[in-house]
Write a protein that holds these residues in place. Structure first.
Motif, mmCIF file in Angstrom:
data_model
loop_
_atom_site.group_PDB
_atom_site.id
_atom_site.type_symbol
_atom_site.label_atom_id
_atom_site.label_comp_id
_atom_site.label_asym_id
_atom_site.label_seq_id
_atom_site.Cartn_x
_atom_site.Cartn_y
_atom_site.Cartn_z
ATOM 1 N N PRO A 174 -4.925 -2.646 -1.115
ATOM 2 C CA PRO A 174 -5.328 -2.607 -2.538
ATOM 3 C C PRO A 174 -4.724 -1.429 -3.311
ATOM 4 N N ILE A 175 -4.816 -0.225 -2.783
ATOM 5 C CA ILE A 175 -4.336 0.931 -3.532
ATOM 6 C C ILE A 175 -2.820 0.925 -3.631
ATOM 7 N N ILE A 176 -2.140 0.528 -2.548
ATOM 8 C CA ILE A 176 -0.676 0.475 -2.602
ATOM 9 C C ILE A 176 -0.221 -0.608 -3.576
ATOM 10 N N GLY A 177 -0.900 -1.757 -3.569
ATOM 11 C CA GLY A 177 -0.540 -2.823 -4.506
ATOM 12 C C GLY A 177 -0.740 -2.414 -5.953
ATOM 13 N N LEU A 178 -1.869 -1.772 -6.252
ATOM 14 C CA LEU A 178 -2.133 -1.348 -7.625
ATOM 15 C C LEU A 178 -1.102 -0.328 -8.098
ATOM 16 N N GLY A 217 10.468 1.990 -3.731
ATOM 17 C CA GLY A 217 9.475 1.274 -2.930
ATOM 18 C C GLY A 217 9.110 2.037 -1.671
ATOM 19 N N VAL A 218 10.107 2.457 -0.899
ATOM 20 C CA VAL A 218 9.837 3.156 0.350
ATOM 21 C C VAL A 218 9.334 4.573 0.087
ATOM 22 N N LEU A 219 9.862 5.244 -0.924
ATOM 23 C CA LEU A 219 9.468 6.637 -1.176
ATOM 24 C C LEU A 219 8.033 6.724 -1.664
ATOM 25 N N LEU A 220 7.658 5.886 -2.621
ATOM 26 C CA LEU A 220 6.286 5.924 -3.141
ATOM 27 C C LEU A 220 5.286 5.460 -2.087
ATOM 28 N N THR A 221 5.660 4.475 -1.291
ATOM 29 C CA THR A 221 4.771 4.037 -0.217
ATOM 30 C C THR A 221 4.565 5.158 0.801
ATOM 31 N N ALA A 222 5.635 5.859 1.156
ATOM 32 C CA ALA A 222 5.511 6.962 2.106
ATOM 33 C C ALA A 222 4.631 8.073 1.549
ATOM 34 N N ILE A 223 4.760 8.367 0.270
ATOM 35 C CA ILE A 223 3.923 9.412 -0.327
ATOM 36 C C ILE A 223 2.458 9.006 -0.330
ATOM 37 N N MET A 224 2.183 7.740 -0.662
ATOM 38 C CA MET A 224 0.790 7.279 -0.654
ATOM 39 C C MET A 224 0.221 7.240 0.758
ATOM 40 N N VAL A 225 1.022 6.831 1.724
ATOM 41 C CA VAL A 225 0.547 6.804 3.112
ATOM 42 C C VAL A 225 0.316 8.224 3.624
ATOM 43 N N ALA A 226 1.189 9.154 3.245
ATOM 44 C CA ALA A 226 0.994 10.551 3.653
ATOM 45 C C ALA A 226 -0.303 11.115 3.085
ATOM 46 N N GLY A 227 -0.582 10.817 1.814
ATOM 47 C CA GLY A 227 -1.820 11.317 1.223
ATOM 48 C C GLY A 227 -3.057 10.629 1.747
ATOM 49 N N ARG A 228 -2.924 9.386 2.152
ATOM 50 C CA ARG A 228 -4.097 8.624 2.605
ATOM 51 C C ARG A 228 -4.267 8.695 4.122
ATOM 52 N N SER A 229 -3.260 8.265 4.867
ATOM 53 C CA SER A 229 -3.384 8.169 6.322
ATOM 54 C C SER A 229 -3.033 9.477 7.019
ATOM 55 N N GLY A 230 -1.965 10.176 6.554
ATOM 56 C CA GLY A 230 -1.599 11.438 7.190
ATOM 57 C C GLY A 230 -2.707 12.466 7.116
ATOM 58 N N SER A 231 -3.352 12.562 5.970
ATOM 59 C CA SER A 231 -4.475 13.492 5.840
ATOM 60 C C SER A 231 -5.651 13.077 6.712
ATOM 61 N N ALA A 232 -5.858 11.754 6.847
ATOM 62 C CA ALA A 232 -6.943 11.272 7.706
ATOM 63 C C ALA A 232 -6.679 11.622 9.171
ATOM 64 N N PHE A 233 -5.417 11.516 9.597
ATOM 65 C CA PHE A 233 -5.084 11.898 10.970
ATOM 66 C C PHE A 233 -5.445 13.353 11.230
ATOM 67 N N VAL A 276 6.154 -1.285 2.917
ATOM 68 C CA VAL A 276 7.243 -1.086 1.956
ATOM 69 C C VAL A 276 7.657 -2.421 1.334
ATOM 70 N N PHE A 277 7.757 -3.459 2.160
ATOM 71 C CA PHE A 277 8.101 -4.789 1.623
ATOM 72 C C PHE A 277 7.027 -5.265 0.640
ATOM 73 N N TYR A 278 5.774 -5.090 1.010
ATOM 74 C CA TYR A 278 4.664 -5.484 0.132
ATOM 75 C C TYR A 278 4.707 -4.705 -1.177
ATOM 76 N N ALA A 279 4.902 -3.375 -1.092
ATOM 77 C CA ALA A 279 4.933 -2.552 -2.300
ATOM 78 C C ALA A 279 6.118 -2.924 -3.188
ATOM 79 N N SER A 280 7.269 -3.194 -2.599
ATOM 80 C CA SER A 280 8.447 -3.547 -3.394
ATOM 81 C C SER A 280 8.244 -4.880 -4.115
ATOM 82 N N MET A 281 7.667 -5.843 -3.416
ATOM 83 C CA MET A 281 7.438 -7.151 -4.052
ATOM 84 C C MET A 281 6.422 -7.047 -5.194
ATOM 85 N N ILE A 282 5.359 -6.270 -4.970
ATOM 86 C CA ILE A 282 4.355 -6.117 -6.032
ATOM 87 C C ILE A 282 4.963 -5.394 -7.236
#
Length: 378
Positions: A174-178, A217-233, A276-282
């Motif tokens: 949801p957040i990546i799509g938005l 697509g790949v850069l913004l997805t990586a930044i969002m994953v770093a802020g969401r999942s990397g911090s959670a790790f 990344v594919f999902y984010a690029s298509m959205i």
């Protein structure tokens, strides 16, 4: 002659000599008033000072320090100071007081602002180099364990892996799509605003499609994953470090790298291309809708223009970078989690560092990838 509670002080001043005769005890009981009387004989009035100690019956370290301090002031004024008829015991006591008079330490001269800033920069560089060395060592350890699991697939913890894939991938849609949809809208709006000046609004399709598939697509997805999942790790593993669960795992023979790090890293490596594919298509869907609604570019025209512009290389560039970025984010997040120590404040500090570290390394690697792909013609 003035009597001072058992200590008698007599001052005789000639043209070039001041002679002070002290008699009686010169101990801690008489030191205060005796020194007050001696201070009345100002240094510099005579070229020579003679202290006659023939009548001194007793002297302790306080009396010796009193005389040494008085003589020191006269010497600073340039006068010649001498002791007369002092016993060897009193002379040794005064010399001992003099030997321990090191004075107040001089305050070190503060370096200039440029020197201080250069020193701070050097210290920061050393800290960064040390941290990079530790991260590189941890990365090598993780790669070695990852290779061992590839050779022996039964070592892979499939339950933990599927759990991480759900948290990292499915829950992030949801957040990546938005965010991707809004980025597509903004790219079309800003690109069309600039290209309208040259009557080339239709080229906004080229701008949005190529930049989204290759970079954004790949850069913004990586930044969002770093802020969401990397911090959670970092927060999860750091909390386990504080509660000593990681130490307990080592005690019972369970490897924390195999159990905590590898499921997260493998999950991100597998899911980043899909995200990344999902984010690029959205993002492209948002761009198509905004171009149709605001720029009067029909959907079929947008898609036809995109098919004639975008090549397979543009798509592959984003897909190749995605798993590498996922691995970097996972390793950085888990590494900082393993560095947590002390109290709960360390968890927040390491979580912040892991996000900044991940985003920084992703951007640096993206720049290297851009140079590499340009060099090989992709």
């Amino acid at each position: 002659m003035t009597e001072l509670h058992g200590a008698d002080i007599a001052v005789e001043e000639n043209d070039d000599v001041s002679r002070i005769q002290i008699s009686g005890p010169l101990t801690v009981a008489e030191a205060g008033e005796a020194y007050a009387r001696l201070e009345g004989v100002r240094a510099g009035k005579s070229r020579r000072l003679i202290l006659d100690l023939a009548g001194v019956s007793a002297m302790d370290t306080t009396g010796a320090w009193l005389l040494h301090r008085f003589m020191r002031e006269w010497r600073k004024a340039g006068s010649d100071v001498a002791l007369d008829q002092a016993s060897s015991e009193f002379t040794a006591l005064i010399q001992q007081a003099e030997s321990h008079d090191s004075g107040c330490p001089d305050h070190p001269r503060q370096p200039s602002l440029i020197i201080r800033e250069l020193a701070a920069l050097g210290a920061a560089t050393v800290r960064v180099a040390d941290r990079f060395g530790l991260l590189l060592a941890f990365f090598g350890l993780v790669l070695a364990r990852f290779g061992r699991q590839i050779v022996h697939p039964r070592r892979i913890r499939w339950v933990a892996l599927s759990n991480q894939m759900e948290r990292i991938g499915l829950n992030a849609l949801p957040i990546i799509g938005l965010m991707s949809f809004l980025i597509g809208l903004v790219l079309v709006q800003q690109g069309a605003f600039q290209l309208r000046k040259f009557g080339a609004e239709v080229f906004v399709v080229d701008l949005v499609s190529i930049s989204t598939l290759r970079e954004l697509g790949v850069l913004l997805t990586a930044i969002m994953v770093a802020g969401r999942s990397g911090s959670a790790f970092t927060a999860q593993i750091g909390t386990m470090r504080l509660t000593e669960e990681v130490d307990a795992m080592r005690t019972i023979g369970v490897d924390p790298v195999d159990t905590l790090v590898l499921p997260r890293m493998i999950a991100l490596i597998l899911l980043m291309p899909l995200l990344v594919f999902y984010a690029s298509m959205i993002a492209l869907i948002g761009a198509v809708l905004f171009a149709w609604a605001s720029l009067d570019i029909p959907v079929d025209t947008f898609l036809a223009r995109m098919r004639s512009t975008v090549t397979m290389n543009d798509f592959l560039v984003g897909m190749i970078k995605a798993p590498v970025f996922g691995m970097i984010i996972a390793v950085a997040g888990c590494f900082e989690g393993m560095q947590v120590s002390g109290d709960a404040a360390s968890v927040g500090e390491r979580t912040t560092i892991s996000v900044v570290e991940s985003i920084f390394m992703v951007i640096v690697l993206d720049a290297f990838f851009a140079v590499f792909f340009s060099a090989i013609g992709m």
